[in-house]
Design a protein around this motif. Structure first.
Motif, PDB file in Angstrom:
ATOM      1  N   ARG A   1       0.834  -1.205   0.000  1.00 20.78           N
ATOM      2  CA  ARG A   1       0.000   0.000   0.000  1.00 20.78           C
ATOM      3  C   ARG A   1       0.869   1.255   0.000  1.00 20.78           C
ATOM      4  N   ARG A   2       1.924   1.220   0.777  1.00 18.29           N
ATOM      5  CA  ARG A   2       2.834   2.373   0.832  1.00 18.29           C
ATOM      6  C   ARG A   2       3.482   2.617  -0.529  1.00 18.29           C
TER       7      ARG A   2
ATOM      8  N   CYS B   1       0.928   4.187  -2.755  1.00 22.56           N
ATOM      9  CA  CYS B   1       0.783   5.602  -2.407  1.00 22.56           C
ATOM     10  C   CYS B   1       1.918   6.417  -3.020  1.00 22.56           C
TER      11      CYS B   1
ATOM     12  N   ASN C   1       1.261   6.897  -6.623  1.00 24.26           N
ATOM     13  CA  ASN C   1       0.270   7.962  -6.832  1.00 24.26           C
ATOM     14  C   ASN C   1       0.944   9.327  -6.828  1.00 24.26           C
TER      15      ASN C   1
ATOM     16  N   CYS D   1      -4.850   7.623  -0.848  1.00 25.12           N
ATOM     17  CA  CYS D   1      -3.814   6.715  -0.371  1.00 25.12           C
ATOM     18  C   CYS D   1      -4.460   5.375  -0.017  1.00 25.12           C
TER      19      CYS D   1
ATOM     20  N   ASN E   1      -6.005  12.585  -0.168  1.00 28.24           N
ATOM     21  CA  ASN E   1      -4.945  12.328   0.807  1.00 28.24           C
ATOM     22  C   ASN E   1      -3.673  13.098   0.482  1.00 28.24           C
TER      23      ASN E   1
ATOM     24  N   GLU F   1       1.336  14.375   2.272  1.00 25.20           N
ATOM     25  CA  GLU F   1       0.150  13.569   2.564  1.00 25.20           C
ATOM     26  C   GLU F   1      -0.698  14.189   3.673  1.00 25.20           C
TER      27      GLU F   1
ATOM     28  N   SER G   1      -0.186  10.765   7.736  1.00 25.53           N
ATOM     29  CA  SER G   1      -0.506   9.558   6.977  1.00 25.53           C
ATOM     30  C   SER G   1      -0.756   8.416   7.956  1.00 25.53           C
TER      31      SER G   1
END
Length: 410
Positions: free
Chosen positions: A44-45, A48, A51, A158, A174, A239, A339
């Motif tokens: 996931r990080r 992010c 992104n 995120c 985010n 973030e 975050s």
């Protein structure tokens, strides 16, 4: 010849052996689950970070096309020609994220926003009742009947933040623009909703520009040439956690209604933290103090299209994942980068690089009031000084001549 005799009994596991095997499996699962969770968060990080890289690329492509970065709190001027409801212009309040949509492969959405649209969110014709269509560039960013503002742009979320927007709510974000280490009158940049620049000597467009120390300056354009400290040394975006209607200090701001009360040291509000859970406001605070009485759509990060500070801006005053302090949801103040990643936040630098900044980054002198006219130590003499907030503050300023001697994100 002797014949072998076979008993009818088959060998089987004993109860003790089964229990031992079950216990071993339980231990292995217990050891494996944290690793699986850590691997999921790492994924996931990384998503992010990707992104943010796409957002950085979009900002650079925008600059290549228009020779400046997108304006934060821009759009169409308030004209009062069709009443004052905000349906026929957007009060000059759109966020920087609206302008980069075509550069994020959101051309279809951009076409809806940049041209008159006569559809409501439920698909009915706005013009059926004799009304005019929504204007080009849309109505005010808090209009929850205008479908583009309700649309959730995947690149602005995120994956580690689970807070979801209801179909009738404005879309979330985010990611925030960096406004530097000062905030005084930076919610409007000295320009009113009609697009008229004020000549006031305290908060007007010219006078207030001394406090516009970050890359993004409300209702003004910034060019890369303005970032004299170097693109690789200057934070462009960061973030923010979306408000989940809890007492989390990073998303529920403390309210100080008077400008003079805002002119205090950044560590002033530490006294209101929950000593057992320092990322939350103390339960002894009343609802009005930490902003819990605000409408749910006023939460931090709950309007990706809104350019006002609480929704799409952060400051390098308090360390990452610290608290926010504002006069009101549309007024000036400062918000921290935040975050749900363990230990820090992603920051998009001016050169497009994404770096992970830990919560323990040097934040300098937290007893120094942020530079502005009401600063009792320096007042207007604070303009042009180096940031008092250490490496973190220096990252947020675009032209203060500071040298960052340590490698960021390491």
């Amino acid at each position: 010849m002797r014949q072998r005799r076979f008993s009818g009994r088959k060998k089987a596991f004993t109860l003790v052996e089964l229990l031992v095997v079950i216990a071993i499996i339980g231990i292995l699962v217990g050891l494996l689950l944290p690793a699986v969770q850590a691997a999921r968060e790492a994924a996931r990080r990384m998503s992010c970070s990707n992104n943010f890289k796409q957002i950085g690329l979009a900002l650079h492509n925008y600059h290549s096309a228009y020779k400046n970065l997108p304006m934060n709190r821009g759009g169409t001027y308030r004209t009062h020609s069709h009443g004052d409801s905000g349906d026929f212009n957007n009060y000059f309040s759109l966020s920087w994220m609206v302008g980069i949509l075509p550069f994020l492969e959101q051309q279809g959405m951009w076409d809806q926003i940049s041209n008159p649209l006569d559809l409501n969110r439920d698909g009915t014709r706005r013009t059926d009742g004799g009304n005019l269509p929504y204007p080009a560039m849309g109505p005010v960013p808090w209009n929850d009947n205008y479908q583009p503002w309700l649309t959730q742009v995947a690149a602005y979320r995120c994956p580690s933040d689970p807070t979801e927007s209801a179909p009738y709510r404005l879309g979330y974000t985010n990611y925030s623009a960096c406004a530097g280490d000062a905030y005084f009158e930076q919610h409007h940049g000295g320009v009113n909703d009609e697009g008229v620049a004020s000549s006031d000597g305290t908060w007007g467009s010219e006078a207030g520009s001394r406090w516009a120390r970050g890359v993004f300056h409300a209702r003004h354009f910034t060019k890369f040439r303005d970032i004299r400290d170097g693109l690789s040394n200057t934070a462009m975006c960061g973030e923010n956690i979306v408000d989940a209607r809890e007492r989390l200090v990073a998303t529920v701001p403390y309210r100080e209604a008077e400008a003079a009360d805002m002119a205090q040291a950044p560590n002033t509000w530490e006294q209101y933290l929950d000593p057992e859970r320092p990322r939350y406001w103390s339960p002894t605070l009343t609802d009005g103090d930490p902003g819990l009485d605000e409408a749910d759509r006023h939460g931090r990060g709950r309007r990706w299209s809104d350019g006002r500070p609480q929704f799409s801006v952060f400051n390098t005053i308090r360390p990452p994942n610290s608290y926010c302090v504002y006069r009101g949801h549309g007024d000036f103040g400062y918000g921290s980068a935040s975050s749900l990643h363990q230990g820090g936040v992603h920051i998009l630098m001016g050169d497009g690089a994404v770096t992970f900044i830990t919560d323990s980054i040097d934040t300098g002198d937290q007893t120094q009031v942020p530079y502005h006219n009401l600063d009792p130590t320096y007042g207007t003499a604070g303009a042009g000084r180096k940031s008092p907030y250490g490496v973190w503050g220096a990252m947020g300023t675009k032209a203060s001549g500071e040298v960052i001697e340590e490698a960021l994100g390491q």
